[in-house]
Structures are given as structure tokens and as C-alpha cells.
Design a protein around this motif. Structure first.
Motif, PDB file in Angstrom:
ATOM      1  N   PRO A  72      43.893  63.595  11.191  1.00 35.59           N
ATOM      2  CA  PRO A  72      42.970  62.462  11.250  1.00 35.59           C
ATOM      3  C   PRO A  72      42.278  62.182   9.923  1.00 35.59           C
ATOM      4  O   PRO A  72      42.091  61.027   9.555  1.00 35.59           O
ATOM      5  N   LYS A  73      41.895  63.236   9.191  1.00 35.05           N
ATOM      6  CA  LYS A  73      41.224  63.023   7.906  1.00 35.05           C
ATOM      7  C   LYS A  73      42.172  62.392   6.900  1.00 35.05           C
ATOM      8  O   LYS A  73      41.785  61.501   6.133  1.00 35.05           O
ATOM      9  N   GLU A  74      43.437  62.833   6.893  1.00 38.55           N
ATOM     10  CA  GLU A  74      44.428  62.239   5.991  1.00 38.55           C
ATOM     11  C   GLU A  74      44.678  60.777   6.356  1.00 38.55           C
ATOM     12  O   GLU A  74      44.838  59.928   5.468  1.00 38.55           O
ATOM     13  N   ILE A  75      44.710  60.486   7.659  1.00 40.30           N
ATOM     14  CA  ILE A  75      44.911  59.103   8.105  1.00 40.30           C
ATOM     15  C   ILE A  75      43.733  58.240   7.669  1.00 40.30           C
ATOM     16  O   ILE A  75      43.912  57.097   7.209  1.00 40.30           O
ATOM     17  N   ALA A  76      42.530  58.779   7.807  1.00 38.59           N
ATOM     18  CA  ALA A  76      41.331  58.027   7.405  1.00 38.59           C
ATOM     19  C   ALA A  76      41.396  57.676   5.926  1.00 38.59           C
ATOM     20  O   ALA A  76      41.091  56.543   5.523  1.00 38.59           O
ATOM     21  N   THR A  77      41.813  58.634   5.101  1.00 39.89           N
ATOM     22  CA  THR A  77      41.910  58.391   3.655  1.00 39.89           C
ATOM     23  C   THR A  77      43.022  57.391   3.347  1.00 39.89           C
ATOM     24  O   THR A  77      42.846  56.451   2.564  1.00 39.89           O
ATOM     25  N   LEU A  78      44.168  57.584   3.991  1.00 37.57           N
ATOM     26  CA  LEU A  78      45.333  56.729   3.731  1.00 37.57           C
ATOM     27  C   LEU A  78      45.062  55.276   4.124  1.00 37.57           C
ATOM     28  O   LEU A  78      45.426  54.350   3.397  1.00 37.57           O
ATOM     29  N   ARG A  79      44.372  55.084   5.270  1.00 38.12           N
ATOM     30  CA  ARG A  79      44.165  53.729   5.792  1.00 38.12           C
ATOM     31  C   ARG A  79      42.793  53.161   5.419  1.00 38.12           C
ATOM     32  O   ARG A  79      42.433  52.071   5.858  1.00 38.12           O
ATOM     33  N   GLU A  80      42.020  53.926   4.647  1.00 33.51           N
ATOM     34  CA  GLU A  80      40.674  53.508   4.235  1.00 33.51           C
ATOM     35  C   GLU A  80      39.806  53.248   5.472  1.00 33.51           C
ATOM     36  O   GLU A  80      39.112  52.236   5.581  1.00 33.51           O
ATOM     37  N   LEU A  81      39.848  54.199   6.407  1.00 30.23           N
ATOM     38  CA  LEU A  81      39.040  54.141   7.607  1.00 30.23           C
ATOM     39  C   LEU A  81      38.041  55.293   7.611  1.00 30.23           C
ATOM     40  O   LEU A  81      38.162  56.233   6.833  1.00 30.23           O
ATOM     41  N   THR A  82      37.063  55.234   8.504  1.00 27.68           N
ATOM     42  CA  THR A  82      36.165  56.371   8.678  1.00 27.68           C
ATOM     43  C   THR A  82      36.790  57.352   9.668  1.00 27.68           C
ATOM     44  O   THR A  82      37.661  56.990  10.463  1.00 27.68           O
ATOM     45  N   ASP A  83      36.333  58.606   9.617  1.00 25.01           N
ATOM     46  CA  ASP A  83      36.821  59.606  10.560  1.00 25.01           C
ATOM     47  C   ASP A  83      36.538  59.163  11.996  1.00 25.01           C
ATOM     48  O   ASP A  83      37.356  59.380  12.905  1.00 25.01           O
ATOM     49  N   VAL A  84      35.367  58.540  12.204  1.00 21.47           N
ATOM     50  CA  VAL A  84      34.979  58.086  13.537  1.00 21.47           C
ATOM     51  C   VAL A  84      35.974  57.060  14.063  1.00 21.47           C
ATOM     52  O   VAL A  84      36.380  57.094  15.228  1.00 21.47           O
ATOM     53  N   THR A  85      36.393  56.137  13.203  1.00 23.54           N
ATOM     54  CA  THR A  85      37.339  55.100  13.620  1.00 23.54           C
ATOM     55  C   THR A  85      38.682  55.702  14.012  1.00 23.54           C
ATOM     56  O   THR A  85      39.307  55.278  14.990  1.00 23.54           O
ATOM     57  N   VAL A  86      39.149  56.702  13.263  1.00 23.86           N
ATOM     58  CA  VAL A  86      40.429  57.337  13.585  1.00 23.86           C
ATOM     59  C   VAL A  86      40.359  58.016  14.950  1.00 23.86           C
ATOM     60  O   VAL A  86      41.292  57.923  15.759  1.00 23.86           O
ATOM     61  N   ILE A  87      39.246  58.673  15.236  1.00 26.21           N
ATOM     62  CA  ILE A  87      39.094  59.295  16.558  1.00 26.21           C
ATOM     63  C   ILE A  87      39.027  58.219  17.635  1.00 26.21           C
ATOM     64  O   ILE A  87      39.547  58.398  18.747  1.00 26.21           O
ATOM     65  N   ASP A  88      38.387  57.081  17.320  1.00 28.05           N
ATOM     66  CA  ASP A  88      38.409  55.933  18.244  1.00 28.05           C
ATOM     67  C   ASP A  88      39.849  55.581  18.609  1.00 28.05           C
ATOM     68  O   ASP A  88      40.175  55.346  19.780  1.00 28.05           O
ATOM     69  N   HIS A  89      40.714  55.517  17.576  1.00 25.85           N
ATOM     70  CA  HIS A  89      42.116  55.153  17.799  1.00 25.85           C
ATOM     71  C   HIS A  89      42.816  56.183  18.686  1.00 25.85           C
ATOM     72  O   HIS A  89      43.585  55.819  19.591  1.00 25.85           O
ATOM     73  N   ILE A  90      42.556  57.463  18.412  1.00 26.97           N
ATOM     74  CA  ILE A  90      43.202  58.520  19.194  1.00 26.97           C
ATOM     75  C   ILE A  90      42.759  58.437  20.653  1.00 26.97           C
ATOM     76  O   ILE A  90      43.571  58.555  21.576  1.00 26.97           O
TER      77      ILE A  90
END
Length: 577
Positions: A493-511
Motif C-alpha cells: 500500500p505504501k508503494e502504491i501511494a507513492t507510485l500513484r501520488e495518493l495518501t496511505d488513507v486513500t489506498v486503504i479506502d481502495h482496498i
């Protein structure tokens, strides 16, 4: 103008001023338009002139979106600095459509600032840099706040240079959906016309001192001081234990402060059994709407408030989250029960609400339009109780009355324009409008069949502000599915956040969204991110508290557990089921 004609003009790409009397369905129409924009992959910025109005539409204030803050004026140097600031410049250039709700409360100079910034940022000298702008509102509502400008006409947005240059197509909605009987509709129409008849004055006079037999009703006052005193007094009179619910928050302090100011739910909610409360947000399951009233019936085993609504039905609200988003990035959030004490509320904060009954004190109305705003909250004359009323309460700004006639004539001309537009088809227009109507009906009836789609729409609206424009490869993929693809490829999730320029919270939202939809999410990878002992602790907390609400789960865990750990643990446990 009918909604179908206005929707066709909105879709045509023209700059539009969407207006009409209170309760004429402006917000409903905007939601139908947003459905179309989503389908067309348009990047829409949903904004409003005030924080309260912004929360109704799930957006942010136009001041924050445009980077102008509370400035009354900007120099050319300041405009250039804002226009070329990296994050703002990307936002401005990604935006296809800008919606400004409650335009009546936006100072004309600030509309000109937005125009100048967009033209500079996009290097496009067309009005607003070529962005389609939709201004929605009713100038009979409260005007912009004017500081130290005694004797100067109210600075309405229609006086802005940019308003003239934008050549707005006026869509004046003629139907009435809030008021349900002729007396109240007649009174409001006469106030708008500036000619309140003796019959209407007498009808209002007859409501002075009327007491409703349904118990306590919401009181609307002109001044905050009256409201705070009344609510504090009534709460203190109730015997019993006081329950305090602090607001949870995350994000930069200045954004959290802005969210708190724009949210009608209080920073600390103090309640007792018997306290009069009002819901301040629509429920996706249709159990209540913004403005629904009731009393605290009890507190459940977890300490959550249980509300007996005015219709006698018992509901237990969950905590709600308000957020400021920049595209897919969630910048700041606050979480609180969607309730506030409701023995009294200010007229200003009542904008956007529909009330079955209200006690209104207009003795201290201090600005033209205040009486119209207050009276238009109530659906019928039988639901109205007046403490008193002064002469100013029934007055409307002279300039607004004059320009309203012009708006009506322009709208009539645009009815002919709508007839020349053949796309979308009549069937598509009907589908868009019916889609919004069906969801609203489900909200009112509480049909669970609408819960899933409504929840998805709410997530979409919450994150709609300056949504990141999809690339050519991504344009047909939903954002949470792109996150899932990367997760399945072994990205954390942290790598995805960096790659997509998202926050960690948003990535967990997606999951969480993927798990809710029953999609696989690489559970083994997620498990590797949370030590087994901590995942086990979350599992035990969920077993004891259930997995519907995060707060009880976190409260059952040691203090060193973060919200991200709790959410990640819940995702893993749900996915394994």
C-alpha cells in the motif's frame, strides 16, 4: 424551465447559472449532471461559497479550491504566484467543469479572482480559462457578508466582470418540490416579488405564538448568541448522565480547522437522554435526511446515541467522516456523529434544510433575505410557529428583484435553446433524472436495495473534487481497481501511494472498497504488513465489538494502535471471510 431542459443545457458545455426558488430541485439536478459527468470521465470540481454548503454537495469551498483564502483582493503578482503553484496549477489544468454552489453568498470580487487565476494558470484568455463554469443558487437567499462597507450595494456575483464575460445561460427552475401547499408557496412567491399581500401578512400573523402539539420543535434564530444560550439552557435542565463524544481528526492542522468550521456537527457533542437533536447529514440508507429531528432515547451497549425520530422510529447513527480531498488524495478528515443539539439553530446554518415544523424568531432579522431563507425551510404553513417578525424580514434586495426579472426572461429564451439540442436523447435525460430520483426515494423509504449503489456514489462525490484525470490506459478503469492491480502485482500500500501520488488513507479506502465488492486483494501481502500479534488483537476486538464501526474496535485495543492498523486489520479479516 423544466429540469430536463436545464440538464440538456448543462450537458451542452455552456456556462450556466442554475437558479430557482428554494425547494425547486437545484441540488437534485446537479446530482443528475454529475452522474453524466462521471460517465463521460469529466474532471469536475465541486465547490461552494461557504463551508456548510460545500459539505452538502460533498465538495470544498471555492476559496480553498482556488487558493484565494479570505483575500478581498489580489495583485497581479499574487495571482501569478497562485496560478503557477505546482499543486494548484495541476488542479486548474486538470479541471473540465467547475461547480460553484450557493453563488448568492460569493462576493463578486472573488469570482473575478477565480477567473483571473484560471486564465493565467491555463494560459487561456477565455472566461475562466475555458473551464465550463456552473453557478448554482438563488440570489433571494442570504447575500455575501460585507465588512465595513456601509451604504455600498451588496456585492452580488452577478456584478462581477467575469459574470458578464462568461455569458451564462440562465436556467430558472419553475417547479416546487419542498413546499407542499399553496399558502406557504404564495407567501414565498410574494416575498420574492416584493409585494406581500395583506392576506399573506395576516396568515403569518396568525402563526405568531402558535404552539405545536408534537412536542419540542426546532427553533431558528437570527443570532448565534440566542442559539447557544437556548441549547445550553435546555441541556442543563435535563437530569441524568452527560455523554461527551469528541470529534476524531487527521491531517494538517489548518485543514482540520477549516473542516471543523464547515461542519454542522460540533467538535464535542454533549448529549443526555431526552436531548433534542437534529441530523446534519443525509443517511445513505434513507433512515434520515439533513434536518431530521428527534430526541436521544438511550445509549447502546457501546455508548452510541440512540435517537427516537419525530415520527417515532428508533435509529442508531454511526459516526460519519467529512473530508477535504484533492483528486484521489484525502488531505484531512474529521469524524463525528452526524448530530447537533437542536432546540435552536441559526437561520444561516439552516440553509439547505427542509423542516416539517419550526419555531422562527424574526424579530432580530438584520439583513434582507433572512426572513425568506427562514420561512422557506418549512414545508407548510401549519408547520410554522412565529415568535415575532420585523419589517426587514419580509424585504428583499431591490437589485435582486430587478435582476430576477431579467433572469426569468433569459431562462424563457433558453427554453427555446433547449429544444434545439438533440443530444443526449430524451431517454438518456430521463434516465439520468430518474436515477437521482430513485436514489432519493430509496433514502426516504430506507430500501436496502439502494444501499450499495448509494454508498458507491457517496464515495465518488466525496472524492470528486479535482479528480485526477485518467491516462489513456486508465480512462476506463475505476481508481480502486487500479490500486487492486498494483496490489496483486506485489506492491505494498505504501508503494502504491507513492507510485500513484495518493495518501496511505486513500489506498486503504481502495482496498476496503475492493473487499466490499468481493474482489481478491492479495491477503498474504497485507498480512505481512501487520505483525501476527497485532492482527490477532484486532480480530479479538472485532469479535467483541463487531466490524461495522471503527471507533469501538479502536477503543477496545491498546492506545498504541493506529487507525491505519485497525483499518488494515479489518480489511484482512473481512477478505479472509
Amino acid at each position: 424551465m423544466h429540469q430536463k431542459d436545464a440538464l440538456r443545457i448543462l450537458i451542452s458545455g455552456k456556462n450556466v447559472f442554475l437558479t430557482g426558488a428554494a425547494g425547486s430541485g437545484k441540488t437534485h439536478l446537479l446530482r443528475a449532471f454529475l452522474r453524466w459527468a462521471d460517465n463521460e470521465l469529466k474532471t469536475v470540481a465541486v465547490t461552494a461559497s461557504t463551508g456548510i454548503a460545500a459539505t452538502h454537495m460533498g465538495g470544498m469551498t471555492i476559496h480553498a479550491w482556488a487558493g484565494i483564502g479570505i483575500a478581498d483582493s489580489l495583485s497581479d503578482t499574487q495571482i501569478e504566484r497562485i496560478a503557477y503553484e505546482k499543486k494548484l496549477n495541476k488542479r486548474f489544468n486538470d479541471t473540465d467543469i467547475l461547480i460553484i454552489d450557493e453563488i448568492s453568498m460569493l462576493h463578486h470580487s472573488r469570482l473575478d479572482m477565480v477567473d483571473a487565476i484560471l486564465r493565467k494558470a491555463r494560459n487561456d484568455m477565455r472566461p475562466f480559462g475555458g473551464v465550463q463554469v456552473i453557478c448554482s443558487g438563488d440570489f433571494f437567499q442570504l447575500p455575501p457578508i460585507v465588512r465595513d462597507e456601509a451604504g455600498i450595494p451588496a456585492p452580488f456575483a452577478f456584478r462581477a466582470r467575469s459574470w458578464t464575460n462568461a455569458n451564462f445561460a440562465v436556467c430558472y427552475l419553475a417547479e416546487q418540490f419542498r413546499q407542499t401547499e399553496s399558502v406557504m408557496t404564495r407567501i414565498l412567491n410574494e416575498i420574492r416579488s416584493g409585494e406581500v399581500s395583506d392576506d399573506s401578512r395576516e396568515a403569518l400573523s396568525e402563526r405568531i405564538g402558535v404552539k405545536h402539539g408534537k412536542g419540542s420543535i426546532t427553533k431558528l434564530y437570527a443570532q448565534n448568541l440566542d442559539v447557544d444560550k437556548i441549547n445550553a439552557h435546555h441541556l442543563a435542565e435535563i437530569e441524568g448522565e452527560m455523554h461527551a463524544f469528541p470529534m476524531w481528526s487527521s491531517g494538517p492542522a489548518h485543514l482540520v480547522v477549516a473542516l471543523k468550521k464547515s461542519c454542522l456537527a460540533p467538535e464535542t457533542l454533549h448529549l443526555k437522554v431526552g436531548a433534542r437533536v437534529m441530523f446534519v447529514r443525509n443517511d445513505v440508507m434513507g433512515r434520515w435526511v439533513n434536518g431530521t429531528t428527534g430526541v436521544i432515547d438511550s445509549f447502546d451497549a457501546m455508548g452510541a446515541p440512540v435517537v427516537r425520530k419525530s415520527d417515532g422510529r428508533i435509529v442508531t447513527p454511526e459516526e460519519e467522516t467529512w473530508s477535504i480531498a484533492d483528486g484521489e488524495k484525502t488531505l484531512a478528515t474529521i469524524t463525528q456523529y452526524p448530530l447537533r443539539l437542536a432546540w435552536a439553530i441559526t437561520i444561516h446554518k439552516s440553509q439547505g434544510m427542509s423542516l416539517d415544523a419550526a419555531e422562527i424568531d424574526l424579530r432580530n432579522a438584520f439583513v434582507k433575505g433572512m426572513g425568506y431563507v427562514a420561512l422557506s425551510r418549512v414545508r407548510t404553513i401549519d408547520g410554522l410557529s412565529l415568535v415575532g417578525i420585523n419589517n426587514l424580514a419580509l424585504e428583499i434586495d431591490d437589485e435582486v428583484q430587478r435582476v430576477d426579472l431579467e433572469f426569468r426572461e433569459l431562462s424563457d429564451d433558453n427554453c427555446e435553446l433547449a429544444e434545439t439540442l438533440t443530444t443526449p436523447s430524451d431517454e438518456e435525460i430521463a434516465r439520468l433524472l430518474d436515477g437521482a430520483s430513485r436514489r432519493e426515494a430509496q433514502q426516504k423509504s430506507g430500501l436496502r436495495s439502494g444501499q450499495r449503489s448509494e454508498t458507491k456514489e457517496r464515495i465518488s462525490r466525496k472524492k470528486l473534487v479535482t479528480r485526477k484525470q485518467p491516462t489513456e490506459k486508465e480512462e476506463k478503469r475505476k481508481s480502486h481497481l487500479i490500486t487492486r492491480d498494483l496490489l496483486l502485482q506485489g506492491k505494498t500500500p505504501k508503494e502504491i501511494a507513492t507510485l500513484r501520488e495518493l495518501t496511505d488513507v486513500t489506498v486503504i479506502d481502495h482496498i476496503e472498497q475492493c473487499v466490499t465488492e468481493g474482489l481478491s486483494v492479495n491477503v498474504s501481502l497485507l498480512e505481512s504488513l501487520l505483525p501476527p500479534s497485532r492482527l490477532l488483537a484486532v480480530a479479538y476486538a472485532i469479535e467483541a465489538e463487531g466490524d461495522e464501526r471503527l471507533s469501538p474496535i479502536k477503543q477496545a485495543l491498546p492506545d498504541d494502535f493506529t487507525w491505519d492498523e485497525v483499518r488494515l486489520g479489518r480489511c484482512i479479516i473481512r477478505a479472509k471471510k
